[in-house]
Design a protein around this motif. Structure first.
Motif, PDB file in Angstrom:
ATOM      1  N   ARG A  48       0.842  -1.210   0.000  1.00 50.14           N
ATOM      2  CA  ARG A  48       0.000   0.000   0.000  1.00 50.14           C
ATOM      3  C   ARG A  48       0.874   1.257   0.000  1.00 50.14           C
ATOM      4  NH1 ARG A  48      -3.740  -2.977   3.129  1.00 50.14           N
ATOM      5  NH2 ARG A  48      -2.695  -2.438   5.064  1.00 50.14           N
ATOM      6  N   ALA A  49       1.926   1.247   0.798  1.00 50.97           N
ATOM      7  CA  ALA A  49       2.818   2.400   0.855  1.00 50.97           C
ATOM      8  C   ALA A  49       3.506   2.623  -0.489  1.00 50.97           C
ATOM      9  CB  ALA A  49       3.859   2.211   1.955  1.00 50.97           C
ATOM     10  N   GLU A  50       3.922   1.528  -1.140  1.00 49.85           N
ATOM     11  CA  GLU A  50       4.555   1.657  -2.457  1.00 49.85           C
ATOM     12  C   GLU A  50       3.571   2.208  -3.481  1.00 49.85           C
ATOM     13  OE1 GLU A  50       6.042  -2.278  -3.209  1.00 49.85           O
ATOM     14  OE2 GLU A  50       7.799  -1.991  -1.931  1.00 49.85           O
ATOM     15  N   GLN A  51       2.317   1.749  -3.435  1.00 50.36           N
ATOM     16  CA  GLN A  51       1.304   2.258  -4.364  1.00 50.36           C
ATOM     17  C   GLN A  51       1.050   3.736  -4.129  1.00 50.36           C
ATOM     18  OE1 GLN A  51      -1.925  -0.433  -3.573  1.00 50.36           O
ATOM     19  NE2 GLN A  51      -1.298  -1.893  -5.138  1.00 50.36           N
ATOM     20  N   GLU A  52       0.995   4.130  -2.872  1.00 54.59           N
ATOM     21  CA  GLU A  52       0.772   5.541  -2.542  1.00 54.59           C
ATOM     22  C   GLU A  52       1.937   6.390  -3.045  1.00 54.59           C
ATOM     23  OE1 GLU A  52      -1.062   8.881  -1.522  1.00 54.59           O
ATOM     24  OE2 GLU A  52      -1.949   6.885  -1.487  1.00 54.59           O
ATOM     25  N   ALA A  53       3.151   5.891  -2.913  1.00 59.29           N
ATOM     26  CA  ALA A  53       4.318   6.623  -3.414  1.00 59.29           C
ATOM     27  C   ALA A  53       4.246   6.758  -4.933  1.00 59.29           C
ATOM     28  CB  ALA A  53       5.601   5.917  -2.991  1.00 59.29           C
ATOM     29  N   GLN A  54       3.807   5.688  -5.614  1.00 58.45           N
ATOM     30  CA  GLN A  54       3.660   5.755  -7.069  1.00 58.45           C
ATOM     31  C   GLN A  54       2.597   6.774  -7.467  1.00 58.45           C
ATOM     32  OE1 GLN A  54       2.854   1.708  -8.210  1.00 58.45           O
ATOM     33  NE2 GLN A  54       5.021   1.153  -8.346  1.00 58.45           N
ATOM     34  N   ARG A  55       1.470   6.769  -6.737  1.00 59.06           N
ATOM     35  CA  ARG A  55       0.410   7.748  -7.036  1.00 59.06           C
ATOM     36  C   ARG A  55       0.927   9.174  -6.845  1.00 59.06           C
ATOM     37  NH1 ARG A  55      -3.157   3.745  -4.959  1.00 59.06           N
ATOM     38  NH2 ARG A  55      -2.879   4.480  -2.828  1.00 59.06           N
ATOM     39  N   ALA A  56       1.677   9.382  -5.776  1.00 54.98           N
ATOM     40  CA  ALA A  56       2.220  10.720  -5.519  1.00 54.98           C
ATOM     41  C   ALA A  56       3.187  11.127  -6.626  1.00 54.98           C
ATOM     42  CB  ALA A  56       2.924  10.748  -4.164  1.00 54.98           C
ATOM     43  N   GLU A  57       4.005  10.197  -7.077  1.00 57.76           N
ATOM     44  CA  GLU A  57       4.950  10.489  -8.161  1.00 57.76           C
ATOM     45  C   GLU A  57       4.205  10.816  -9.452  1.00 57.76           C
ATOM     46  OE1 GLU A  57       8.448  11.196 -10.158  1.00 57.76           O
ATOM     47  OE2 GLU A  57       8.082  11.052  -8.005  1.00 57.76           O
TER      48      GLU A  57
END
Length: 81
Positions: A48-57
């Motif tokens: 989930r944290a990795e997905q959130e980082a991707q969304r932010a990027e």
């Protein structure tokens, strides 16, 4: 002074010991399952944290493209906010 146990007593003690060993095995199995579930939860949280980082990027890239487009149109995006 030696105490001898009757065959029935020996069987009863052996059965009692077997029950205790089985209970301990079950407790160990439950603890193993709890640990595995916790590891799965941790892995899900990491994903989930990795997905959130991707969304932010992705959002940052969209904002950068939008700012570049505004500059092409002669608008300073810094002055808009």
């Amino acid at each position: 002074g030696e105490v001898f146990l009757a065959p029935v007593q020996i069987r009863e003690r052996a059965e009692e010991e077997r029950r205790r060993a089985e209970q301990e095995r079950l407790r160990a199995e439950q603890e193993k399952l709890r640990a595995e579930q916790e590891a799965q939860r941790a892995e899900q949280e990491k994903l989930r944290a990795e997905q959130e980082a991707q969304r932010a990027e992705q959002e940052k890239l969209r904002a950068d493209r939008f700012a570049a487009k505004l500059r092409e149109l002669g608008i300073n995006p810094e002055e808009l906010f």
